[in-house]
Design a protein around this motif. Structure first.
Motif, mmCIF file in Angstrom:
data_model
loop_
_atom_site.group_PDB
_atom_site.id
_atom_site.type_symbol
_atom_site.label_atom_id
_atom_site.label_comp_id
_atom_site.label_asym_id
_atom_site.label_seq_id
_atom_site.Cartn_x
_atom_site.Cartn_y
_atom_site.Cartn_z
ATOM 1 N N SER A 130 7.395 -5.492 2.508
ATOM 2 C CA SER A 130 8.435 -6.476 2.269
ATOM 3 C C SER A 130 8.424 -6.946 0.815
ATOM 4 C CB SER A 130 8.253 -7.683 3.206
ATOM 5 O OG SER A 130 9.247 -8.653 2.990
ATOM 6 N N VAL A 131 7.228 -7.130 0.257
ATOM 7 C CA VAL A 131 7.112 -7.483 -1.158
ATOM 8 C C VAL A 131 7.706 -6.377 -2.020
ATOM 9 C CG1 VAL A 131 5.490 -7.908 -3.050
ATOM 10 C CG2 VAL A 131 5.090 -8.945 -0.806
ATOM 11 N N TYR A 132 7.368 -5.140 -1.692
ATOM 12 C CA TYR A 132 7.884 -3.994 -2.440
ATOM 13 C C TYR A 132 9.410 -3.906 -2.328
ATOM 14 C CZ TYR A 132 9.261 0.847 -3.253
ATOM 15 O OH TYR A 132 9.916 1.962 -3.678
ATOM 16 N N GLU A 133 9.923 -4.150 -1.120
ATOM 17 C CA GLU A 133 11.363 -4.046 -0.888
ATOM 18 C C GLU A 133 12.130 -5.039 -1.755
ATOM 19 O OE1 GLU A 133 14.036 -3.384 3.097
ATOM 20 O OE2 GLU A 133 12.611 -5.046 3.118
ATOM 21 N N ARG A 134 11.553 -6.216 -1.956
ATOM 22 C CA ARG A 134 12.255 -7.221 -2.748
ATOM 23 C C ARG A 134 12.048 -7.029 -4.249
ATOM 24 N NH1 ARG A 134 10.720 -13.144 -1.541
ATOM 25 N NH2 ARG A 134 11.372 -12.469 0.541
ATOM 26 N N THR A 135 10.838 -6.671 -4.652
ATOM 27 C CA THR A 135 10.522 -6.628 -6.088
ATOM 28 C C THR A 135 10.592 -5.242 -6.693
ATOM 29 O OG1 THR A 135 8.139 -6.293 -5.728
ATOM 30 C CG2 THR A 135 8.953 -8.575 -5.763
ATOM 31 N N GLY A 136 10.506 -4.200 -5.855
ATOM 32 C CA GLY A 136 10.475 -2.843 -6.370
ATOM 33 C C GLY A 136 9.138 -2.473 -6.982
ATOM 34 N N LYS A 137 8.105 -3.316 -6.756
ATOM 35 C CA LYS A 137 6.795 -3.088 -7.344
ATOM 36 C C LYS A 137 5.769 -2.820 -6.246
ATOM 37 C CE LYS A 137 7.751 -6.247 -11.195
ATOM 38 N NZ LYS A 137 7.310 -7.493 -11.890
ATOM 39 N N ALA A 138 5.064 -1.690 -6.362
ATOM 40 C CA ALA A 138 4.037 -1.370 -5.367
ATOM 41 C C ALA A 138 2.944 -0.513 -5.992
ATOM 42 C CB ALA A 138 4.653 -0.646 -4.165
ATOM 43 N N ASP A 139 2.553 -0.830 -7.229
ATOM 44 C CA ASP A 139 1.462 -0.064 -7.819
ATOM 45 C C ASP A 139 0.134 -0.508 -7.199
ATOM 46 O OD1 ASP A 139 0.460 -2.377 -9.258
ATOM 47 O OD2 ASP A 139 2.037 -2.051 -10.727
ATOM 48 N N ASP A 140 -0.935 0.206 -7.499
ATOM 49 C CA ASP A 140 -2.226 -0.049 -6.861
ATOM 50 C C ASP A 140 -2.706 -1.477 -7.089
ATOM 51 O OD1 ASP A 140 -2.083 2.533 -6.071
ATOM 52 O OD2 ASP A 140 -3.819 3.253 -7.215
ATOM 53 N N ALA A 141 -2.493 -2.008 -8.295
ATOM 54 C CA ALA A 141 -2.963 -3.361 -8.605
ATOM 55 C C ALA A 141 -2.264 -4.402 -7.739
ATOM 56 C CB ALA A 141 -2.744 -3.666 -10.087
ATOM 57 N N ILE A 142 -0.965 -4.231 -7.545
ATOM 58 C CA ILE A 142 -0.213 -5.187 -6.721
ATOM 59 C C ILE A 142 -0.632 -5.075 -5.260
ATOM 60 C CG2 ILE A 142 2.088 -5.707 -5.821
ATOM 61 C CD1 ILE A 142 3.185 -5.095 -8.585
ATOM 62 N N LEU A 143 -0.773 -3.855 -4.761
ATOM 63 C CA LEU A 143 -1.205 -3.668 -3.374
ATOM 64 C C LEU A 143 -2.588 -4.267 -3.150
ATOM 65 C CD1 LEU A 143 0.023 -0.006 -2.785
ATOM 66 C CD2 LEU A 143 1.020 -2.105 -1.848
ATOM 67 N N HIS A 144 -3.484 -4.060 -4.108
ATOM 68 C CA HIS A 144 -4.828 -4.619 -3.998
ATOM 69 C C HIS A 144 -4.767 -6.145 -3.979
ATOM 70 C CE1 HIS A 144 -8.688 -6.143 -5.602
ATOM 71 N NE2 HIS A 144 -9.210 -5.164 -4.885
ATOM 72 N N ALA A 145 -3.961 -6.737 -4.860
ATOM 73 C CA ALA A 145 -3.847 -8.191 -4.915
ATOM 74 C C ALA A 145 -3.287 -8.751 -3.615
ATOM 75 C CB ALA A 145 -2.967 -8.601 -6.096
#
Length: 325
Positions: A130-145
């Motif tokens: 859902s975070v990715y769907e809204r922001t378009g961001k899903a790199d490893d650092a964001i997923l880890h956070a």
């Protein structure tokens, strides 16, 4: 958190701690708390549609605000206790839940105002998608956070249910529900939550109206521009974390569309994440702790459930650091 019986909706899958005294049902507050993208807004809007609720606080409430200013996030009328029924509903995505609730409970006690809280938790991978769907961001650092954040906040809620808020008492009226049970069994879940947090019981057409929040335009707290039931998402702070202004506008528009949809089951979208993304989330101690806490809520993050083979998946070392529950 075993879910509704046999996959049906015979009972509400609601966990409760020390329900509110029934004599307080027509005053006080209900705070909905959970991670972002976990359903806090739709749950807040549903409870705010209860017939006895006068004030729906559309803005986010945070711990620092409560610690410094008490209950000043409420309309003056709510603090003055005007009206036969004087109940407010607000929400927060404060991840330090026990500390937040402790400050909130002290502030409510100083105002002689009964308080209850509803925690909501969502399958962590669906939250991340859902975070990715809204922001378009899903790199490893964001997923880890996001994995670390989900683990911390969900463990805080679990401890709050088991131990209280760590203050001078357990704290009244703490309830918790899984997003998945709410969207799949909304009527029975609402009935259970309403009873658990000390609001007057509801049934039938009243429950249906509460769940029809996407069509509610009433401005219950009189906050111009905010839309008392969340018709507009107030961003605050300028939104610097969302990138350039055009991108912020796009994401805010998507957010406002998202939170004003009729209730729907958004679970299972995590399957759109790639195997590489799943491996990044489940790697090392972060993944091991995520699995452990997810299991407390009945979520299965095993390799088999995620479609990862033993060779593909990257685990922490056996016997690695476990969380204190």
């Amino acid at each position: 958190f075993s879910g509704a019986k046999h996959g049906g909706c015979e009972r509400a899958a609601v966990a409760l701690r020390s329900p509110v005294d029934k004599e307080h049902r027509r005053q006080g507050g209900v705070m909905v708390i959970g991670q972002h993208h976990s359903g806090t807004t739709i749950l807040r809007r549903t409870l705010a549609a209860h017939p006895d609720v006068q004030y729906d606080v559309a803005d986010e409430v945070n711990r620092d605000e409560v610690e410094k200013y008490g209950l000043r996030f409420l309309p003056t009328r709510a603090l003055q206790g005007q009206g036969a029924a004087n109940i407010w509903v607000a929400k927060s995505t404060e991840r330090n839940m026990r500390s937040f609730y402790r400050h909130l409970r002290v502030a409510a006690a100083e105002a002689s105002m009964p308080l209850s809280m509803v925690g909501v938790v969502r399958f962590p991978l669906d939250l991340m998608y859902s975070v990715y769907e809204r922001t378009g961001k899903a790199d490893d650092a964001i997923l880890h956070a996001e994995a670390v954040r989900w683990t911390h906040a969900s463990l805080e809620l679990y401890r709050l249910l088991r131990e209280g808020d760590g203050g001078d008492g357990a704290g009244p009226g703490v309830a918790a529900v899984r997003y998945e049970d709410f969207v799949r069994c909304p009527q029975s879940t609402v009935v259970g939550l309403v009873e658990g947090v000390g609001l007057a019981p509801v049934a039938g057409a009243v429950v249906d109206r509460m769940l029809d929040f996407s069509h509610h335009d009433a401005d219950l707290n009189g906050a111009g521009g905010g839309g008392g039931l969340g018709r507009w998402w107030p961003f605050g702070g300028g939104g610097a974390g969302l990138g350039p202004a055009p991108k912020r506008t796009e994401q805010l528009s998507f957010r406002n569309w998202q939170i004003n949809q009729p209730l729907f089951d958004g679970s299972g979208r995590w399957r759109k994440l790639s195997k590489a993304q799943l491996r990044a989330v489940m790697a090392g101690d972060t993944g091991a702790q995520l699995r452990e806490v997810a299991g407390l809520y009945g979520y299965d993050l095993s390799d088999e459930a995620l479609g990862l083979s033993a060779v593909e998946a990257s685990h922490g070392a056996p016997g690695g650091r476990r969380l204190r529950r």
